[in-house]
Scaffold this motif. Structure first.
Motif, PDB file in Angstrom:
ATOM      1  N   MET A   1      21.118 -86.720   8.333  1.00  0.00           N
ATOM      2  CA  MET A   1      22.445 -86.172   8.293  1.00  0.00           C
ATOM      3  C   MET A   1      23.468 -86.857   7.419  1.00  0.00           C
ATOM      4  O   MET A   1      24.102 -86.310   6.906  1.00  0.00           O
ATOM      5  CB  MET A   1      22.936 -86.593   9.798  1.00  0.00           C
ATOM      6  N   LEU A   2      23.048 -88.195   7.334  1.00  0.00           N
ATOM      7  CA  LEU A   2      24.038 -88.856   6.287  1.00  0.00           C
ATOM      8  C   LEU A   2      23.509 -88.248   4.988  1.00  0.00           C
ATOM      9  O   LEU A   2      24.560 -88.168   4.179  1.00  0.00           O
ATOM     10  CB  LEU A   2      23.874 -90.404   6.293  1.00  0.00           C
ATOM     11  N   ARG A   3      22.363 -88.132   4.709  1.00  0.00           N
ATOM     12  CA  ARG A   3      22.003 -87.594   3.056  1.00  0.00           C
ATOM     13  C   ARG A   3      22.743 -86.246   3.124  1.00  0.00           C
ATOM     14  O   ARG A   3      23.072 -85.805   1.919  1.00  0.00           O
ATOM     15  CB  ARG A   3      20.541 -87.411   3.333  1.00  0.00           C
ATOM     16  N   LYS A   4      22.662 -85.172   4.098  1.00  0.00           N
ATOM     17  CA  LYS A   4      23.300 -84.123   3.836  1.00  0.00           C
ATOM     18  C   LYS A   4      24.984 -84.214   3.634  1.00  0.00           C
ATOM     19  O   LYS A   4      25.560 -83.669   2.995  1.00  0.00           O
ATOM     20  CB  LYS A   4      23.047 -83.252   5.035  1.00  0.00           C
ATOM     21  N   PHE A   5      25.257 -85.207   4.177  1.00  0.00           N
ATOM     22  CA  PHE A   5      26.885 -85.576   3.983  1.00  0.00           C
ATOM     23  C   PHE A   5      27.229 -85.945   2.789  1.00  0.00           C
ATOM     24  O   PHE A   5      28.072 -85.279   2.125  1.00  0.00           O
ATOM     25  CB  PHE A   5      27.241 -86.542   5.226  1.00  0.00           C
ATOM     26  N   VAL A   6      26.373 -86.825   2.178  1.00  0.00           N
ATOM     27  CA  VAL A   6      26.499 -87.317   0.893  1.00  0.00           C
ATOM     28  C   VAL A   6      26.499 -86.186  -0.078  1.00  0.00           C
ATOM     29  O   VAL A   6      26.925 -86.059  -1.023  1.00  0.00           O
ATOM     30  CB  VAL A   6      25.513 -88.601   0.588  1.00  0.00           C
ATOM     31  N   LEU A   7      25.288 -85.472  -0.058  1.00  0.00           N
ATOM     32  CA  LEU A   7      25.042 -84.228  -0.875  1.00  0.00           C
ATOM     33  C   LEU A   7      26.199 -83.164  -0.762  1.00  0.00           C
ATOM     34  O   LEU A   7      26.704 -82.782  -1.907  1.00  0.00           O
ATOM     35  CB  LEU A   7      23.625 -83.821  -0.487  1.00  0.00           C
ATOM     36  N   ALA A   8      26.792 -83.002   0.364  1.00  0.00           N
ATOM     37  CA  ALA A   8      28.274 -82.307   0.350  1.00  0.00           C
ATOM     38  C   ALA A   8      29.389 -82.690  -0.334  1.00  0.00           C
ATOM     39  O   ALA A   8      30.158 -82.044  -0.776  1.00  0.00           O
ATOM     40  CB  ALA A   8      28.545 -81.816   1.890  1.00  0.00           C
ATOM     41  N   ILE A   9      29.362 -83.991  -0.127  1.00  0.00           N
ATOM     42  CA  ILE A   9      30.556 -84.518  -0.713  1.00  0.00           C
ATOM     43  C   ILE A   9      30.373 -84.529  -2.341  1.00  0.00           C
ATOM     44  O   ILE A   9      31.227 -84.318  -3.217  1.00  0.00           O
ATOM     45  CB  ILE A   9      30.832 -86.133  -0.349  1.00  0.00           C
ATOM     46  N   ALA A  10      29.243 -84.657  -2.872  1.00  0.00           N
ATOM     47  CA  ALA A  10      28.732 -84.625  -4.186  1.00  0.00           C
ATOM     48  C   ALA A  10      28.810 -83.236  -4.613  1.00  0.00           C
ATOM     49  O   ALA A  10      29.709 -83.151  -5.867  1.00  0.00           O
ATOM     50  CB  ALA A  10      27.394 -85.294  -4.780  1.00  0.00           C
ATOM     51  N   LEU A  11      28.601 -82.421  -4.089  1.00  0.00           N
ATOM     52  CA  LEU A  11      28.777 -80.969  -4.508  1.00  0.00           C
ATOM     53  C   LEU A  11      30.239 -80.673  -4.361  1.00  0.00           C
ATOM     54  O   LEU A  11      30.891 -80.007  -5.485  1.00  0.00           O
ATOM     55  CB  LEU A  11      27.994 -79.987  -3.423  1.00  0.00           C
ATOM     56  N   LEU A  12      31.115 -81.279  -3.590  1.00  0.00           N
ATOM     57  CA  LEU A  12      32.610 -80.943  -3.572  1.00  0.00           C
ATOM     58  C   LEU A  12      33.305 -81.576  -4.839  1.00  0.00           C
ATOM     59  O   LEU A  12      33.991 -80.829  -5.344  1.00  0.00           O
ATOM     60  CB  LEU A  12      33.093 -81.503  -2.222  1.00  0.00           C
ATOM     61  N   LEU A  13      32.742 -82.678  -5.057  1.00  0.00           N
ATOM     62  CA  LEU A  13      33.271 -83.400  -6.303  1.00  0.00           C
ATOM     63  C   LEU A  13      32.786 -82.588  -7.566  1.00  0.00           C
ATOM     64  O   LEU A  13      33.519 -82.609  -8.566  1.00  0.00           O
ATOM     65  CB  LEU A  13      32.562 -84.944  -6.319  1.00  0.00           C
ATOM     66  N   ALA A  14      31.856 -82.137  -7.773  1.00  0.00           N
ATOM     67  CA  ALA A  14      31.184 -81.337  -8.877  1.00  0.00           C
ATOM     68  C   ALA A  14      32.040 -80.142  -8.873  1.00  0.00           C
ATOM     69  O   ALA A  14      32.671 -79.630 -10.185  1.00  0.00           O
ATOM     70  CB  ALA A  14      29.595 -80.815  -8.467  1.00  0.00           C
ATOM     71  N   MET A  15      32.508 -79.539  -7.754  1.00  0.00           N
ATOM     72  CA  MET A  15      33.407 -78.323  -7.898  1.00  0.00           C
ATOM     73  C   MET A  15      34.819 -78.651  -8.304  1.00  0.00           C
ATOM     74  O   MET A  15      35.113 -77.929  -9.175  1.00  0.00           O
ATOM     75  CB  MET A  15      33.332 -77.551  -6.470  1.00  0.00           C
ATOM     76  N   VAL A  16      35.211 -79.848  -7.940  1.00  0.00           N
ATOM     77  CA  VAL A  16      36.443 -80.063  -8.236  1.00  0.00           C
ATOM     78  C   VAL A  16      36.386 -80.448 -10.103  1.00  0.00           C
ATOM     79  O   VAL A  16      37.306 -80.210 -10.838  1.00  0.00           O
ATOM     80  CB  VAL A  16      37.026 -81.555  -7.637  1.00  0.00           C
ATOM     81  N   GLY A  17      35.188 -81.171 -10.096  1.00  0.00           N
ATOM     82  CA  GLY A  17      34.941 -81.383 -11.823  1.00  0.00           C
ATOM     83  C   GLY A  17      35.033 -80.140 -12.625  1.00  0.00           C
ATOM     84  O   GLY A  17      35.671 -80.008 -13.575  1.00  0.00           O
TER      85      GLY A  17
END
Length: 93
Positions: A1-17
């Protein structure tokens, strides 16, 4: 669950970038993309790097007389020893 959350935050950060780069805001956009890439790669390869293999090739596990209760789970554990490598492992009884 934590792994999916971290990946979701990273993907969100990539979209912001990507959004920042598309607006020609180069430094923060590239920085966000770089951080997102490091997080994604680290999270993906972490599972591969730290996975537990069933047994190394040629291991000859021998039970020892050592037994203890795992302080976290409370389960009884047995210590096994490989005389070739000197490695020890802990197995549920």
């Amino acid at each position: 669950m934590l792994r999916k959350f971290v990946l979701a935050i990273a993907l969100l950060l990539a979209m912001v970038g990507l959004w920042l780069v598309s607006r020609r805001i180069w430094a923060p956009g590239l920085q966000a993309l770089g951080i997102a890439a490091v997080i994604i790669l680290g999270t993906v390869f972490e599972r591969w790097r730290y996975r537990k293999d069933s047994a190394p090739h040629g291991a000859q596990w021998q039970p020892t007389d050592e037994k203890f209760a795992d302080p976290i789970s409370g389960e009884e554990m047995e210590v096994q020893y490989d005389p070739v490598s000197g490695e020890r492992r802990y197995v549920r009884r």
